[in-house]
Design a protein around this motif. Structure first.
Motif, PDB file in Angstrom:
ATOM      1  N   PRO A  26       4.733  14.240  -0.795  1.00  0.00           N
ATOM      2  CA  PRO A  26       5.190  14.656   0.538  1.00  0.00           C
ATOM      3  C   PRO A  26       4.163  14.274   1.598  1.00  0.00           C
ATOM      4  N   ALA A  27       4.662  13.809   2.725  1.00  0.00           N
ATOM      5  CA  ALA A  27       3.770  13.316   3.776  1.00  0.00           C
ATOM      6  C   ALA A  27       2.836  14.405   4.276  1.00  0.00           C
ATOM      7  N   ARG A  28       3.321  15.624   4.425  1.00  0.00           N
ATOM      8  CA  ARG A  28       2.475  16.696   4.954  1.00  0.00           C
ATOM      9  C   ARG A  28       1.305  16.983   4.031  1.00  0.00           C
ATOM     10  N   ARG A  29       1.547  16.938   2.723  1.00  0.00           N
ATOM     11  CA  ARG A  29       0.450  17.198   1.797  1.00  0.00           C
ATOM     12  C   ARG A  29      -0.598  16.103   1.876  1.00  0.00           C
ATOM     13  N   VAL A  30      -0.181  14.847   2.012  1.00  0.00           N
ATOM     14  CA  VAL A  30      -1.136  13.742   2.135  1.00  0.00           C
ATOM     15  C   VAL A  30      -1.963  13.896   3.401  1.00  0.00           C
ATOM     16  N   VAL A  31      -1.316  14.247   4.504  1.00  0.00           N
ATOM     17  CA  VAL A  31      -2.038  14.438   5.766  1.00  0.00           C
ATOM     18  C   VAL A  31      -3.014  15.603   5.650  1.00  0.00           C
ATOM     19  N   ARG A  32      -2.593  16.686   5.016  1.00  0.00           N
ATOM     20  CA  ARG A  32      -3.493  17.835   4.830  1.00  0.00           C
ATOM     21  C   ARG A  32      -4.704  17.441   3.996  1.00  0.00           C
ATOM     22  N   HIS A  33      -4.495  16.658   2.964  1.00  0.00           N
ATOM     23  CA  HIS A  33      -5.615  16.228   2.136  1.00  0.00           C
ATOM     24  C   HIS A  33      -6.561  15.324   2.920  1.00  0.00           C
ATOM     25  N   ALA A  34      -6.020  14.429   3.734  1.00  0.00           N
ATOM     26  CA  ALA A  34      -6.868  13.547   4.537  1.00  0.00           C
ATOM     27  C   ALA A  34      -7.713  14.348   5.520  1.00  0.00           C
ATOM     28  N   ILE A  35      -7.084  15.308   6.197  1.00  0.00           N
ATOM     29  CA  ILE A  35      -7.833  16.137   7.150  1.00  0.00           C
ATOM     30  C   ILE A  35      -8.836  17.027   6.422  1.00  0.00           C
ATOM     31  N   GLY A  36      -8.440  17.553   5.260  1.00  0.00           N
ATOM     32  CA  GLY A  36      -9.368  18.378   4.485  1.00  0.00           C
ATOM     33  C   GLY A  36     -10.609  17.609   4.060  1.00  0.00           C
ATOM     34  N   LEU A  37     -10.438  16.364   3.621  1.00  0.00           N
ATOM     35  CA  LEU A  37     -11.583  15.538   3.260  1.00  0.00           C
ATOM     36  C   LEU A  37     -12.491  15.303   4.459  1.00  0.00           C
ATOM     37  N   LEU A  38     -11.907  15.076   5.630  1.00  0.00           N
ATOM     38  CA  LEU A  38     -12.719  14.876   6.835  1.00  0.00           C
ATOM     39  C   LEU A  38     -13.536  16.126   7.167  1.00  0.00           C
ATOM     40  N   LEU A  39     -12.916  17.295   7.036  1.00  0.00           N
ATOM     41  CA  LEU A  39     -13.638  18.531   7.332  1.00  0.00           C
ATOM     42  C   LEU A  39     -14.783  18.752   6.354  1.00  0.00           C
ATOM     43  N   LEU A  40     -14.544  18.500   5.078  1.00  0.00           N
ATOM     44  CA  LEU A  40     -15.606  18.653   4.085  1.00  0.00           C
ATOM     45  C   LEU A  40     -16.745  17.671   4.337  1.00  0.00           C
ATOM     46  N   ALA A  41     -16.398  16.455   4.735  1.00  0.00           N
ATOM     47  CA  ALA A  41     -17.415  15.428   4.925  1.00  0.00           C
ATOM     48  C   ALA A  41     -18.249  15.662   6.170  1.00  0.00           C
ATOM     49  N   CYS A  42     -17.636  16.219   7.207  1.00  0.00           N
ATOM     50  CA  CYS A  42     -18.315  16.296   8.504  1.00  0.00           C
ATOM     51  C   CYS A  42     -19.012  17.624   8.759  1.00  0.00           C
ATOM     52  N   ALA A 143     -17.460  10.817  -1.952  1.00  0.00           N
ATOM     53  CA  ALA A 143     -16.762   9.529  -2.055  1.00  0.00           C
ATOM     54  C   ALA A 143     -15.924   9.461  -3.331  1.00  0.00           C
ATOM     55  N   TRP A 144     -16.458   9.979  -4.436  1.00  0.00           N
ATOM     56  CA  TRP A 144     -15.678  10.018  -5.677  1.00  0.00           C
ATOM     57  C   TRP A 144     -14.444  10.908  -5.494  1.00  0.00           C
ATOM     58  N   LEU A 145     -14.622  12.054  -4.848  1.00  0.00           N
ATOM     59  CA  LEU A 145     -13.481  12.927  -4.590  1.00  0.00           C
ATOM     60  C   LEU A 145     -12.423  12.201  -3.760  1.00  0.00           C
ATOM     61  N   ALA A 146     -12.856  11.433  -2.771  1.00  0.00           N
ATOM     62  CA  ALA A 146     -11.906  10.684  -1.944  1.00  0.00           C
ATOM     63  C   ALA A 146     -11.124   9.678  -2.784  1.00  0.00           C
ATOM     64  N   LEU A 147     -11.805   8.998  -3.692  1.00  0.00           N
ATOM     65  CA  LEU A 147     -11.122   8.053  -4.573  1.00  0.00           C
ATOM     66  C   LEU A 147     -10.111   8.755  -5.469  1.00  0.00           C
ATOM     67  N   GLU A 148     -10.467   9.939  -5.954  1.00  0.00           N
ATOM     68  CA  GLU A 148      -9.548  10.683  -6.813  1.00  0.00           C
ATOM     69  C   GLU A 148      -8.337  11.186  -6.026  1.00  0.00           C
ATOM     70  N   VAL A 149      -8.560  11.610  -4.793  1.00  0.00           N
ATOM     71  CA  VAL A 149      -7.434  12.054  -3.964  1.00  0.00           C
ATOM     72  C   VAL A 149      -6.479  10.887  -3.712  1.00  0.00           C
ATOM     73  N   CYS A 150      -7.040   9.729  -3.376  1.00  0.00           N
ATOM     74  CA  CYS A 150      -6.192   8.552  -3.168  1.00  0.00           C
ATOM     75  C   CYS A 150      -5.448   8.175  -4.445  1.00  0.00           C
ATOM     76  N   ARG A 151      -6.128   8.249  -5.570  1.00  0.00           N
ATOM     77  CA  ARG A 151      -5.473   7.924  -6.845  1.00  0.00           C
ATOM     78  C   ARG A 151      -4.350   8.905  -7.151  1.00  0.00           C
ATOM     79  N   SER A 152      -4.552  10.178  -6.837  1.00  0.00           N
ATOM     80  CA  SER A 152      -3.504  11.172  -7.101  1.00  0.00           C
ATOM     81  C   SER A 152      -2.253  10.910  -6.273  1.00  0.00           C
ATOM     82  N   HIS A 153      -2.427  10.267  -5.117  1.00  0.00           N
ATOM     83  CA  HIS A 153      -1.283   9.910  -4.274  1.00  0.00           C
ATOM     84  C   HIS A 153      -0.858   8.456  -4.476  1.00  0.00           C
ATOM     85  N   ARG A 154      -1.421   7.808  -5.485  1.00  0.00           N
ATOM     86  CA  ARG A 154      -1.107   6.419  -5.818  1.00  0.00           C
ATOM     87  C   ARG A 154      -1.392   5.470  -4.647  1.00  0.00           C
ATOM     88  N   VAL A 155      -2.504   5.696  -4.003  1.00  0.00           N
ATOM     89  CA  VAL A 155      -2.964   4.838  -2.906  1.00  0.00           C
ATOM     90  C   VAL A 155      -4.284   4.207  -3.334  1.00  0.00           C
TER      91      VAL A 155
END
Length: 377
Positions: A26-42, A143-155
């Protein structure tokens, strides 16, 4: 390679790429994960910037014991979230129906160890070098977490190493493009000129005090190189590549992608003061190029090289002036030599691969060494 003028026009005119056909989340979940990664990183970089450079913007924050422990506890909370999120993703994709028992043991063990190392890196260290190493470790875990998140969404972030001479030349030329257009002309040089222009005019606007290396607490090449590992993992992998790939995969408009990348880049460089606006060009240019070529490693190599060379020259200010232009000339000669070698190898590989096709008029097409644009979807 497109001209800089056409590239800047494409920043606003080029439509967003088509989403990945493999993305079914679902698009909303992908967007939430992207924003969540940004918050954790920053979180940690922004907290440190607010405490150490908040006076530039009128913030009455001081490095008291309470403030210091509040930042540390916040970072430990972030590291705990990263630990559980990373372990959950790795454990989910390493079921026995998908991997061998040995692969499951190694991958799950590596995830647990990496997450634990990230949590340990949140602890305060009395040695400055240990703090720099800790930040690099945590950002690599992110960075590893980001790769795993992308892999979970097949990106895919497309981080495969080049295998042929033609692919190596392609990645090299993408790196040179990023180095010249974004990091050099677009971001670093513009911010540097703005800093000195504001100081020269004496304008009463926020501006960094002293040199950039001193502001960042970097006093030698070793600390600089380790810190750049953290910078590349945070900015290139987490902010630019992951955000762009995930948001593109769910058909988000281009302005949202540029906004989500440019705002964190601007805030992370807020210690520069008003000249941090140069980082907007830096971030927007990298997003545009990543959407064009979709190759992460060239971006990482270009960013690391530029910061290492630029930071190294700043650290050599105590040496005679002629050392710096001499080292710059030497660097240019090495780059030119390496590019010529790659071109020769690629030309030889093309010649031995297959005979050139013949056009309708009987003449073979003229070869080109330009990197072909590759969409990230």
């Amino acid at each position: 390679m497109k001209s800089l003028h056409v590239a800047l026009l494409d920043l606003t005119d080029r439509p967003a790429p088509e989403p990945s056909e493999q993305t079914d989340a679902p698009a909303r979940r992908v967007v939430r994960h992207a924003i969540g990664l940004l918050l954790l990183a920053c979180y940690f970089p922004l907290a440190v910037t607010a405490v150490t450079s908040g006076h530039l913007y009128g913030l009455s924050l001081s490095l008291t014991t309470q403030t210091r422990y509040a930042v540390i506890y916040g970072q430990f909370s972030v590291a705990t979230i990263v630990f559980w999120w990373l372990c959950w993703l790795v454990f989910t994709r390493t079921l026995l129906s998908r991997v061998t028992p040995r692969q499951r043991l190694l991958q799950r063990g590596a995830a647990v160890l990496a997450g634990a190392a990230g949590m340990y890196s949140a602890a305060p260290f009395s040695i400055a070098l240990a703090q720099v190493v800790g930040h690099a470790v945590f950002d690599c875990v992110l960075a590893w977490l980001a790769l795993e998140v992308c892999r979970s969404h097949r990106v895919s972030l497309r981080i495969a190493l080049p295998r042929t001479a033609v692919e190596r030349l392609r990645d090299w030329q993408i790196s040179i493009t990023v180095l010249y257009v974004c990091v050099g002309v677009g971001g670093g040089v513009l911010s540097f000129l703005l800093v000195h222009l504001i100081r020269w005019t004496g304008a009463s606007v926020p501006v960094m005090k002293g040199g950039q290396m001193a502001t960042l607490g970097v006093d030698n090449l070793g600390t600089l190189a380790i810190g750049l590992v953290s910078t590349v993992a945070l900015e290139d992998v987490m902010i630019v590549a992951t955000t762009t790939a995930l948001m593109t995969a769910v058909r988000r408009p281009a302005w949202q992608i540029y906004t989500l990348v440019c705002i964190p880049e601007l805030l992370l460089h807020a210690y520069l003061g008003l000249p941090a606006i140069g980082m907007l060009v830096f971030a927007a240019g990298r997003v545009w190029l990543y959407r064009q070529y979709g190759r992460l490693l060239p971006f990482m190599a270009a960013h690391f090289t530029f910061d290492l060379v630029g930071g190294g020259l700043m650290l050599m200010q105590g040496l005679p002036f002629w050392y710096r232009p001499a080292l710059g000339l030497l660097f240019s000669l090495v780059v030119s030599w390496a590019e010529n070698q790659l071109k020769k190898a690629a030309k030889s590989a093309r010649a031995h691969a297959q005979p050139p096709p013949v056009t309708l008029d009987g003449d073979p097409p003229r070869p080109t060494d330009r990197p072909d644009p590759v969409s990230i979807q």
